[in-house]
Design a protein around this motif. Structure first.
Motif, PDB file in Angstrom:
ATOM      1  N   ILE A   1      27.512  20.950   2.556  1.00 36.65           N
ATOM      2  CA  ILE A   1      27.433  20.658   1.120  1.00 36.65           C
ATOM      3  C   ILE A   1      26.658  21.771   0.425  1.00 36.65           C
ATOM      4  O   ILE A   1      26.091  22.653   1.066  1.00 36.65           O
ATOM      5  CB  ILE A   1      26.774  19.287   0.861  1.00 36.65           C
ATOM      6  CG1 ILE A   1      25.352  19.262   1.417  1.00 36.65           C
ATOM      7  CG2 ILE A   1      27.596  18.182   1.468  1.00 36.65           C
ATOM      8  CD1 ILE A   1      24.571  18.083   0.934  1.00 36.65           C
ATOM      9  N   SER A   2      26.615  21.713  -0.881  1.00 34.35           N
ATOM     10  CA  SER A   2      25.999  22.781  -1.667  1.00 34.35           C
ATOM     11  C   SER A   2      24.519  22.964  -1.331  1.00 34.35           C
ATOM     12  O   SER A   2      23.765  22.002  -1.206  1.00 34.35           O
ATOM     13  CB  SER A   2      26.150  22.463  -3.154  1.00 34.35           C
ATOM     14  OG  SER A   2      25.355  23.323  -3.898  1.00 34.35           O
ATOM     15  N   LYS A   3      24.085  24.209  -1.194  1.00 34.82           N
ATOM     16  CA  LYS A   3      22.682  24.529  -0.890  1.00 34.82           C
ATOM     17  C   LYS A   3      21.755  24.031  -2.001  1.00 34.82           C
ATOM     18  O   LYS A   3      20.598  23.728  -1.767  1.00 34.82           O
ATOM     19  CB  LYS A   3      22.522  26.045  -0.742  1.00 34.82           C
ATOM     20  CG  LYS A   3      23.123  26.591   0.532  1.00 34.82           C
ATOM     21  CD  LYS A   3      22.029  27.009   1.500  1.00 34.82           C
ATOM     22  CE  LYS A   3      22.523  27.109   2.927  1.00 34.82           C
ATOM     23  NZ  LYS A   3      23.787  27.797   3.100  1.00 34.82           N
ATOM     24  N   GLN A   4      22.313  23.957  -3.190  1.00 38.00           N
ATOM     25  CA  GLN A   4      21.524  23.511  -4.342  1.00 38.00           C
ATOM     26  C   GLN A   4      20.925  22.126  -4.101  1.00 38.00           C
ATOM     27  O   GLN A   4      19.861  21.800  -4.608  1.00 38.00           O
ATOM     28  CB  GLN A   4      22.414  23.458  -5.586  1.00 38.00           C
ATOM     29  CG  GLN A   4      23.005  24.761  -6.003  1.00 38.00           C
ATOM     30  CD  GLN A   4      21.998  25.646  -6.703  1.00 38.00           C
ATOM     31  OE1 GLN A   4      21.153  25.151  -7.423  1.00 38.00           O
ATOM     32  NE2 GLN A   4      22.072  26.942  -6.457  1.00 38.00           N
ATOM     33  N   TYR A   5      21.647  21.328  -3.307  1.00 38.34           N
ATOM     34  CA  TYR A   5      21.209  19.946  -3.133  1.00 38.34           C
ATOM     35  C   TYR A   5      19.868  19.885  -2.402  1.00 38.34           C
ATOM     36  O   TYR A   5      19.098  18.952  -2.607  1.00 38.34           O
ATOM     37  CB  TYR A   5      22.276  19.150  -2.373  1.00 38.34           C
ATOM     38  CG  TYR A   5      21.974  17.683  -2.344  1.00 38.34           C
ATOM     39  CD1 TYR A   5      21.962  16.955  -3.532  1.00 38.34           C
ATOM     40  CD2 TYR A   5      21.665  17.027  -1.165  1.00 38.34           C
ATOM     41  CE1 TYR A   5      21.662  15.612  -3.536  1.00 38.34           C
ATOM     42  CE2 TYR A   5      21.367  15.687  -1.157  1.00 38.34           C
ATOM     43  CZ  TYR A   5      21.369  14.983  -2.344  1.00 38.34           C
ATOM     44  OH  TYR A   5      21.062  13.657  -2.341  1.00 38.34           O
ATOM     45  N   LEU A   6      19.598  20.904  -1.563  1.00 41.83           N
ATOM     46  CA  LEU A   6      18.306  20.956  -0.874  1.00 41.83           C
ATOM     47  C   LEU A   6      17.176  20.969  -1.893  1.00 41.83           C
ATOM     48  O   LEU A   6      16.140  20.347  -1.700  1.00 41.83           O
ATOM     49  CB  LEU A   6      18.257  22.193   0.024  1.00 41.83           C
ATOM     50  CG  LEU A   6      17.075  22.283   0.981  1.00 41.83           C
ATOM     51  CD1 LEU A   6      17.051  21.095   1.924  1.00 41.83           C
ATOM     52  CD2 LEU A   6      17.124  23.568   1.774  1.00 41.83           C
TER      53      LEU A   6
END
Lengths: 492, 171
Positions: free
Chosen positions: B23-28
């Motif tokens: 999933i998108s790294k942004q979610y971290l």
């Protein structure tokens, strides 16, 4: 008998007013019961509400009853239903008008019930359920039995016969199974008495809490103590007293199991119709449930050593989105083995129960041992406080229990995937078999902890619309191939 | 005509061949922000208590409590970051697959033909990062419902459109 015409909006039987009235009164009293109690108490204590003379009070109560009665009449007048080719219509509501339409094909089951009041005035209530909601969507409170049966029949007929002259050969309904008193009695005896015991205990405790003050006033505890302490010195009397108490508890639980089995399954009857199965049962609340095999998600067959000896099997039928209370009613107890096989075949046409069953990996044993050892170790802590230095003696019991538990649980655990069905066996004392149809599976999940990953072990969870079953602890390869196979089966 | 040919298990499409997409790294970032917020609130509450409570015993226990808090915080962060890499998904022709979990890893598969409805939800934070959560519902209360967090909004919409089109086709 000429089929009744349901194509025009009709009201239920006029006795329905009475049923609605009784139901609403009951609801009203239940809702405001606490309020009444409080009012009654304050009345008896203080005279502040002195304007409430007896006449006034009677007038108020009469007024409330009259209001409920008027509401019941209005409800009755505004409650109309009819049926056409493929839909059922119901309009209801006094101020807010509701119109409910249910397509015949979406009907999951129809129950015909008769509670105490309905038995007295000889009407039945009919509920229609779909998978949409866990509550019954439609309840018609008062119909004569003949009308209800006819309506039920017409609801299940796929297409209404257009030409009344051409009536094809009606399928003979067969009373397939009738539970005799003896079998119900055996069923009651072989129940899980621990459950009954717990129910009784919680009930007694509840009562005690409620009436604690009264009991203290009466000084019962003192009297009890004096009667128990008749000869504290002799160990024999102490043992006797304990045996007596244990015996009483066992007897009480057994009696409770038997009575509850009798009440809910009195006159249990399974009727086979052309394409539905009908279950009739109940002593005070007479139930008649109609099941459509196509809507059945999975079947659970339960038995144990003792029950198997008596030839008793319990069959539970699960459907999508049925509330817990209703779920209990889709249980047929005291069936013979061949009757179970026949019913299963009626629902799952191609099921034959043959073929080899595969077992979970040995890892499952290790896991079971580990889990029960942890629980056993924790039991030692309270045991130390109760038994003092002899607490380790309890481990003899615990360890033998663990050995039995692990042995039987593993022995009874197995699974089978055939062309169309997934069967899972498990249980410790009970023998539980869960059968579901492959094309009714909703989703599949593979689960694996990091400890299992090292040993290449995984479990599979399979969800249908009504249940989630687990194929426990098999090798990772096998789990993955099962996952692939199940997905292939669902999707193709 | 009814046919019932034997299935060659090896020829079935295998779950091993599926290339799962992270999933998108942004979610971290969202996970970290949420955790930071939670733990800073907790620690702030502890400090607040330290200045308000006069009882002796509390001051003795304060440092223990604080160190437990910090320890949990670090553990949680490490766990969350390691587990983040395990969050992967894939859309196949006939099903949706989502895998997650560090300690207990699970791979869930929902056949597209069994999907009842879909939902895209976006919290305030995920709107800031242009992310979305895709929820996939099946029938029945016991069903395994999928919830894929941290998808790019555009991607989530794309998947949603694809799935709903497919679902409607099968009907």
């Amino acid at each position: 008998m000429k089929p009744i015409d349901f194509s025009h909006p009709a009201r239920q039987s006029s006795k329905g007013i009475l049923v609605i009235f009784a139901l609403n009164t009951f609801k009203f009293i239940r809702r405001f019961f606490v309020l009444f109690l409080a009012l009654g108490l304050s009345l008896s204590k203080k005279e502040s509400l002195s304007f409430l003379t007896t006449t006034n009070l009677t007038l108020i109560i009469l007024g409330v009853f009259l209001l409920i009665f008027i509401v019941a009449i209005l409800k009755y007048l505004n409650f109309k239903f009819h049926l056409d080719q493929d839909q059922f219509y119901l309009s209801s509501g006094i101020i807010n008008k509701d119109m409910t339409i249910i397509p015949k094909s979406k009907i999951q089951n129809i129950n015909i019930k008769q509670n105490f009041i309905q038995q007295m005035i000889n009407v039945v209530s009919l509920t229609i359920e779909t998978a949409g909601d866990d509550k019954a969507e439609i309840e018609i409170n008062a119909l004569s039995r003949a009308t209800a049966l006819d309506l039920k029949k017409q609801l299940f007929v796929k297409k209404q016969i257009t030409d009344p002259d051409v009536i094809d050969e009606p399928f003979q309904s067969i009373v397939f199974f009738k539970a005799s008193i003896k079998r119900l009695f055996l069923e009651g005896i072989s129940q899980n008495h621990i459950k009954s015991f717990l129910i009784i205990v919680s009930f007694v405790f509840g009562l005690y809490n409620e009436f604690e003050n009264y009991l203290q006033d009466l000084g019962i505890s003192d009297r009890l103590q004096s009667s128990v302490n008749f000869e504290t010195g002799s160990i024999l009397s102490l043992i006797l007293a304990n045996v007596f108490i244990v015996g009483l508890a066992i007897l009480g639980s057994m009696l409770f199991s038997i009575i509850s089995t009798f009440i809910s399954n009195f006159n249990l009857e399974v009727v086979e119709n052309e394409d539905t199965i009908e279950i009739n049962k109940g002593l005070f609340n007479k139930l008649s449930l109609i099941l459509v095999p196509v809507k059945i998600q999975n079947i659970i067959i339960k038995t144990n050593r003792l029950k198997q000896y008596f030839g008793l099997h319990t069959l539970s039928i699960k459907q999508a989105m049925i509330n817990k209370k209703q779920q209990r009613n889709f249980k047929i107890v005291a069936l013979e083995k061949h009757q179970v096989a026949h019913l299963v075949q009626k629902v799952f046409v191609n099921y034959n129960g043959e073929g080899t069953f595969e077992k979970p990996d040995v890892y499952y044993i290790r896991l079971l041992v580990l889990r029960s050892l942890i629980i056993g170790a924790f039991i030692n802590i309270p045991a130390y406080f109760i038994f003092g230095n002899y607490f380790w003696l309890i481990n003899i019991v615990i360890i033998s229990w663990i050995v039995l538990f692990v042995h039987f649980t593993y022995k009874k655990s197995s699974y089978q995937i055939t062309d169309e069905y997934l069967t899972i066996n498990n249980g410790f004392i009970d023998r539980v078999r869960n059968i579901s149809e492959l094309h009714k599976i909703q989703s599949v999940e593979l689960k694996q902890s990091i400890f299992q990953k090292r040993r290449n072990i995984a479990s599979i969870y399979v969800a249908t619309a009504s249940d989630k079953v687990k194929i426990p602890y098999i090798t990772e390869e096998k789990a993955k191939s099962i996952l692939d196979l199940l997905l292939f089966k669902i999707e193709s | 005509m009814f046919t019932n040919q034997q299935i060659n298990l090896d020829s079935l499409p295998s779950i091993d061949d599926v290339e799962l997409k992270p999933i998108s790294k942004q979610y971290l970032k969202i996970i970290v922000i949420n955790r930071v917020f939670f733990y800073s609130l907790l620690i702030a509450a502890l400090f607040f208590a330290k200045f308000m409570v006069v009882h002796e015993n509390f001051h003795m226990a304060f440092w223990y409590l604080l160190s437990v808090c910090v320890f949990l915080c670090v553990l949680n962060f490490v766990g969350a970051i390691l587990a983040f890499k395990k969050r992967k998904y894939a859309i196949r022709e006939e099903d949706v697959i989502y895998s997650k979990g560090l300690l207990v890893n699970s791979i869930s598969a929902v056949p597209i033909s069994r999907i009842q409805h879909l939902e895209i939800s976006r919290s305030w934070l995920s709107r800031r990062f242009n992310l979305a959560t895709l929820k996939i519902f099946t029938a029945g209360e016991s069903g395994i419902d999928l919830r894929i967090d941290g998808l790019n909004y555009a991607e989530a919409k794309q998947i949603n459109d694809f799935l709903s089109k497919k679902v409607n086709e099968t009907d």
